[in-house]
Design a protein around this motif. Sequence first.
Motif, PDB file in Angstrom:
ATOM      1  N   ASN A 122      29.407  41.340  28.622  1.00 11.37           N
ATOM      2  CA  ASN A 122      30.556  40.524  28.225  1.00 11.37           C
ATOM      3  C   ASN A 122      30.081  39.139  27.778  1.00 11.37           C
ATOM      4  OD1 ASN A 122      33.178  39.843  27.745  1.00 11.37           O
ATOM      5  ND2 ASN A 122      33.894  40.195  29.825  1.00 11.37           N
TER       6      ASN A 122
ATOM      7  N   ASP B 126      32.359  26.900  23.893  1.00 11.88           N
ATOM      8  CA  ASP B 126      33.003  27.311  22.644  1.00 11.88           C
ATOM      9  C   ASP B 126      32.838  26.258  21.540  1.00 11.88           C
ATOM     10  OD1 ASP B 126      34.481  28.716  20.858  1.00 11.88           O
ATOM     11  OD2 ASP B 126      36.408  28.508  21.877  1.00 11.88           O
TER      12      ASP B 126
ATOM     13  N   THR C 189      36.488  22.361  29.741  1.00  9.45           N
ATOM     14  CA  THR C 189      36.662  22.974  31.065  1.00  9.45           C
ATOM     15  C   THR C 189      35.872  22.214  32.125  1.00  9.45           C
ATOM     16  OG1 THR C 189      36.821  25.111  29.968  1.00  9.45           O
ATOM     17  CG2 THR C 189      36.463  25.152  32.347  1.00  9.45           C
TER      18      THR C 189
ATOM     19  N   LEU D 214      31.161  39.101  39.288  1.00  9.23           N
ATOM     20  CA  LEU D 214      30.545  40.044  40.233  1.00  9.23           C
ATOM     21  C   LEU D 214      31.125  41.448  40.118  1.00  9.23           C
ATOM     22  CD1 LEU D 214      29.917  38.352  43.678  1.00  9.23           C
ATOM     23  CD2 LEU D 214      28.271  39.453  42.193  1.00  9.23           C
ATOM     24  N   ASN D 215      32.357  41.517  39.692  1.00 13.12           N
ATOM     25  CA  ASN D 215      33.025  42.815  39.619  1.00 13.12           C
ATOM     26  C   ASN D 215      32.935  43.430  38.223  1.00 13.12           C
ATOM     27  OD1 ASN D 215      34.339  44.764  41.052  1.00 13.12           O
ATOM     28  ND2 ASN D 215      36.389  44.003  40.596  1.00 13.12           N
TER      29      ASN D 215
ATOM     30  N   ALA E  54      34.666  33.892  38.694  1.00 14.39           N
ATOM     31  CA  ALA E  54      35.133  34.842  39.704  1.00 14.39           C
ATOM     32  C   ALA E  54      35.037  36.318  39.276  1.00 14.39           C
ATOM     33  CB  ALA E  54      36.562  34.489  40.100  1.00 14.39           C
ATOM     34  N   PRO E  55      35.378  36.686  38.029  1.00 15.53           N
ATOM     35  CA  PRO E  55      35.325  38.112  37.683  1.00 15.53           C
ATOM     36  C   PRO E  55      33.909  38.658  37.436  1.00 15.53           C
ATOM     37  CG  PRO E  55      36.728  36.862  36.154  1.00 15.53           C
ATOM     38  CD  PRO E  55      35.922  35.894  36.917  1.00 15.53           C
TER      39      PRO E  55
ATOM     40  N   PRO F 117      36.249  26.862  26.924  1.00  9.87           N
ATOM     41  CA  PRO F 117      36.519  25.618  26.189  1.00  9.87           C
ATOM     42  C   PRO F 117      35.612  24.490  26.686  1.00  9.87           C
ATOM     43  CG  PRO F 117      38.541  26.621  26.992  1.00  9.87           C
ATOM     44  CD  PRO F 117      37.430  27.367  27.624  1.00  9.87           C
TER      45      PRO F 117
ATOM     46  N   VAL G  93      32.105  35.511  27.392  1.00  5.45           N
ATOM     47  CA  VAL G  93      33.381  34.792  27.483  1.00  5.45           C
ATOM     48  C   VAL G  93      33.188  33.366  26.993  1.00  5.45           C
ATOM     49  CG1 VAL G  93      35.183  33.973  29.055  1.00  5.45           C
ATOM     50  CG2 VAL G  93      34.138  36.211  29.419  1.00  5.45           C
ATOM     51  N   LEU G  94      33.984  33.008  26.000  1.00 11.02           N
ATOM     52  CA  LEU G  94      33.907  31.646  25.466  1.00 11.02           C
ATOM     53  C   LEU G  94      34.722  30.720  26.353  1.00 11.02           C
ATOM     54  CD1 LEU G  94      34.341  32.369  21.646  1.00 11.02           C
ATOM     55  CD2 LEU G  94      32.226  31.984  22.903  1.00 11.02           C
TER      56      LEU G  94
ATOM     57  N   ASN H 167      42.281  31.863  42.931  1.00 11.21           N
ATOM     58  CA  ASN H 167      41.733  30.749  42.139  1.00 11.21           C
ATOM     59  C   ASN H 167      42.812  29.750  41.788  1.00 11.21           C
ATOM     60  OD1 ASN H 167      39.042  31.170  41.845  1.00 11.21           O
ATOM     61  ND2 ASN H 167      39.337  32.711  40.276  1.00 11.21           N
TER      62      ASN H 167
ATOM     63  N   SER I  72      43.045  32.625  31.897  1.00 13.03           N
ATOM     64  CA  SER I  72      41.610  32.669  31.577  1.00 13.03           C
ATOM     65  C   SER I  72      41.031  34.072  31.748  1.00 13.03           C
ATOM     66  CB  SER I  72      40.842  31.664  32.436  1.00 13.03           C
ATOM     67  OG  SER I  72      41.019  31.985  33.779  1.00 13.03           O
TER      68      SER I  72
ATOM     69  N   SER J 213      35.881  28.238  37.947  1.00 16.53           N
ATOM     70  CA  SER J 213      36.070  29.304  38.942  1.00 16.53           C
ATOM     71  C   SER J 213      36.731  30.537  38.341  1.00 16.53           C
ATOM     72  CB  SER J 213      36.871  28.772  40.123  1.00 16.53           C
ATOM     73  OG  SER J 213      38.113  28.280  39.674  1.00 16.53           O
ATOM     74  N   SER J 214      37.736  30.319  37.474  1.00 16.16           N
ATOM     75  CA  SER J 214      38.430  31.496  36.947  1.00 16.16           C
ATOM     76  C   SER J 214      37.566  32.275  35.958  1.00 16.16           C
ATOM     77  CB  SER J 214      39.761  31.098  36.308  1.00 16.16           C
ATOM     78  OG  SER J 214      39.603  29.981  35.504  1.00 16.16           O
ATOM     79  N   TYR J 215      36.529  31.641  35.416  1.00 11.79           N
ATOM     80  CA  TYR J 215      35.602  32.358  34.528  1.00 11.79           C
ATOM     81  C   TYR J 215      34.484  33.024  35.329  1.00 11.79           C
ATOM     82  CZ  TYR J 215      37.952  29.631  30.947  1.00 11.79           C
ATOM     83  OH  TYR J 215      38.909  29.081  30.133  1.00 11.79           O
TER      84      TYR J 215
ATOM     85  N   TYR K 196      26.016  39.010  31.712  1.00 12.69           N
ATOM     86  CA  TYR K 196      27.375  38.498  31.457  1.00 12.69           C
ATOM     87  C   TYR K 196      27.193  37.060  30.974  1.00 12.69           C
ATOM     88  CZ  TYR K 196      32.412  37.868  32.611  1.00 12.69           C
ATOM     89  OH  TYR K 196      33.770  37.658  32.579  1.00 12.69           O
TER      90      TYR K 196
ATOM     91  N   LEU L 131      42.373  37.961  42.660  1.00 13.81           N
ATOM     92  CA  LEU L 131      41.325  36.954  42.479  1.00 13.81           C
ATOM     93  C   LEU L 131      41.869  35.726  41.750  1.00 13.81           C
ATOM     94  CD1 LEU L 131      38.322  36.787  43.057  1.00 13.81           C
ATOM     95  CD2 LEU L 131      37.868  37.710  40.812  1.00 13.81           C
ATOM     96  N   GLN L 132      42.646  35.977  40.718  1.00 12.94           N
ATOM     97  CA  GLN L 132      43.165  34.847  39.939  1.00 12.94           C
ATOM     98  C   GLN L 132      44.261  34.107  40.697  1.00 12.94           C
ATOM     99  OE1 GLN L 132      41.479  33.721  37.720  1.00 12.94           O
ATOM    100  NE2 GLN L 132      40.320  35.426  36.902  1.00 12.94           N
TER     101      GLN L 132
END
Lengths: 446, 348
Positions: free
Chosen positions: A230, A206, A238, A249-250, A246-247, A235, A232-233, B10, B303, A242-244, A201, B6-7
Amino acid sequence: MSKQLTRRGVLKSGAVVGAGLAMPTIFTSPAAAYTNEPKGGTVTLGFNVPQSGPYADEGADELRAFKLAVEHLNGGGDGGMMKTFSSKELKGNGILGKKVKYVTGDTQTKSDAARASAKSMIEKDGAVMISGGSSSGVAIAVQGLCQEAGVIFMAGLTHSNDTTGKDKKANGFRHFFNAQMSAAALAPVLEKKYGKDRKAYHLTADYTWGWSQQASIAAATEAKGWKTVNNVLTPLATTDFSSYVAPVLNSGADILVLNHYGGNMINSLTSAVQFGLRGKQVNGKDFEIVVPLYSRLMARGAGKNVKGIFGSTNWHWSLSDAGSKAFVKSFGEKYGFPPSQAAHTCYVQTLLYADACERAKTFNPCGVAEALEGFKFDGLGNGPTEYRKEDHQCFKDVLVVKGKENPTSQFDVLEVVEVTPRAQVEYKPDHTMFKGGSLGKCNPGA
Amino acid sequence: MDAILLQILNGLDKGSAYALIALGLTLIFGTLGVVNFAHGALFMIGAFCVVTLQRILNISTVTIDPTKTDFLGNPLKVKTPYIIEWFGEGAGMAIINWSVPLAILFAIPIMLLVGYVMERGLIKHFYKRPHADQILVTFGLAIVLQEIIKAFYGANPIPTPAPEVFRGSFDFGVLIGMAENAVIYPYWRLVYFAFSALVIAGVFAFLQFTTFGMVVRAGMADRETVGLLGINIDKRFTIMFGIAACVAGLAGVMYSPINSPNYHMGMDFLVLSFVVVVVGGMGSLPGAVLAGFTLGILESFASMNQVKGFFEAIYLPSIDQIIIYLVAIVILLVRPRGLMGRAGVMED
């Protein structure tokens, strides 16, 4: 017959004279054979580094290295790498008998500011060469300016493929390695360590360097059997990842590749560790993180989070070859701590430029460029190295490093795990990652 | 479902930071009528209180170890913090390990002092000047403060880890019956959220249930009348400036393990926090908190790959960078005084 003075005539003449005066001096100066031809007993070099902004610490280290190089070129200090350099043209009497002076500019790690400071050093201070910088965006912008102005650009820390790829210029030269070389060195080590069946991942800064780094490392790891699940770009501005993160692991991925540098790298890695990625098992394997481009200065900022994480670097102060030892000794005794890879590449670029002037017996950028093209050298810390004629990229061994498990000091954060030979990281000039653009013709300016 | 949860989580900790900074910002605006663009710098100074305390705790004696060498081949200088020499290895290391929570005590007097000096030394001279002047001078002050911090601490982020016991994360998803690894949440972010809630509740309680708070609220509603009653409202407002500085500083202290302190972090939060204040309603404390959390959560949602993909498809790339501003525009168009703003504020 006398011509009558008309209002229209005066306006026309005024416009022509005005345009002539407004034209930058770098495009005029008919008396000189090339831009900023040194006339007196000195020659001026322009060091364009980030003195403010997020990479100011890296810029400060570059500036230390430049000052050390100038001191050595003028016969001061212990001579540093001049003693180990395979070319013996440099005698410690300046360049071509002229004492070396320098001026500095602040890139602020902004392309427009970097161009403005480089332009000022060329036009106002008479700099005959520009060097330094800590960002690919800046390097590409300044390289373009130097090409137009007719001076040599010896790039500092710039790792994007584009600097010597689609944006390469005849007046520009890069000693630092690039994203493609990092990927070529890193992929086999990652395969050996983590196996073929891996899902990666990518989080990618960017901008030009991030895209370039991601494309190269994804291609190199996919060639070893990895899948990219995946990309993910993120910015550049940033700060909270965390919001990039966090997903991740899943997502089914078991590797996170952080195509980030500087503050981005520190913050994204910190977030990844906080979210417990490194302690997890996914797909029956330990979850791992990879940072393709490491910098010791940045790794220090990430603290203990870098332990055991693989990446690559252009040079490291712990190398035991004579050139590296000489440079570390000179730098360490003068400043009290070991130099960074940014400092190393800037020091080496200055010596290489001076040496090329000596061999070409001129400061004319076209003569210097010719002397640098295809130049093979050794003794500057990276083993046998060549400035390839086709793209002005230096080819040399690449270091694969990892965060040290038990550091003995604040500088001892990375350890070299493999020195990847040049042959393994070399690519053809028309490689797909470098397509587009051309060197063009050398521009002497005047 | 798990991605949404999750979001939201966050967004809560992001929103906590926005809410804390915006709370101080709007408190200063509501009391003193000053638009303080140096407020982000106070957040940054709070984070650097942690760095300073860490450095103080790590002041060391130096001994030479002849059996080891440094990078130049000289005998290695071994540093041992005084705190370990005085209290022993166990207690000394524990104090260093807990430097972030300890920095709360360290930061409170420093932030009160910084707030007092800032208000008495500079900002009070701009009370009766136009808002544009206030913005210019406080923005200039913010730049000066961040450059001072950079001169002392450098440009690179400095790691300030949370206490060992709060590092790492827990599987929140498993706790509520979801699949493993679906919702992972770091312990320290939970601490940060709880701390923010506590500080926000504390500020509201202080204003609501104390005599001092009652006078301040009365002053915010009608400064002149309170003054006519013989109450020195200026003095109380100066104290409120100090409290607002303290709230921003403590937000910075507790945020430092989430993102390593760097000289620019105040600016990163300032603009967003200002938007939060405007969206919440200038001078409205509940509005600042509500808008802080709402915009934090919205930013987190933006995001998500699915959300980014959707907006890219309708020619709105980088939605994660502009979502807050888009929402702000919409809210201000529909409700110009913000979510909970009072009529008349900033409308002259």
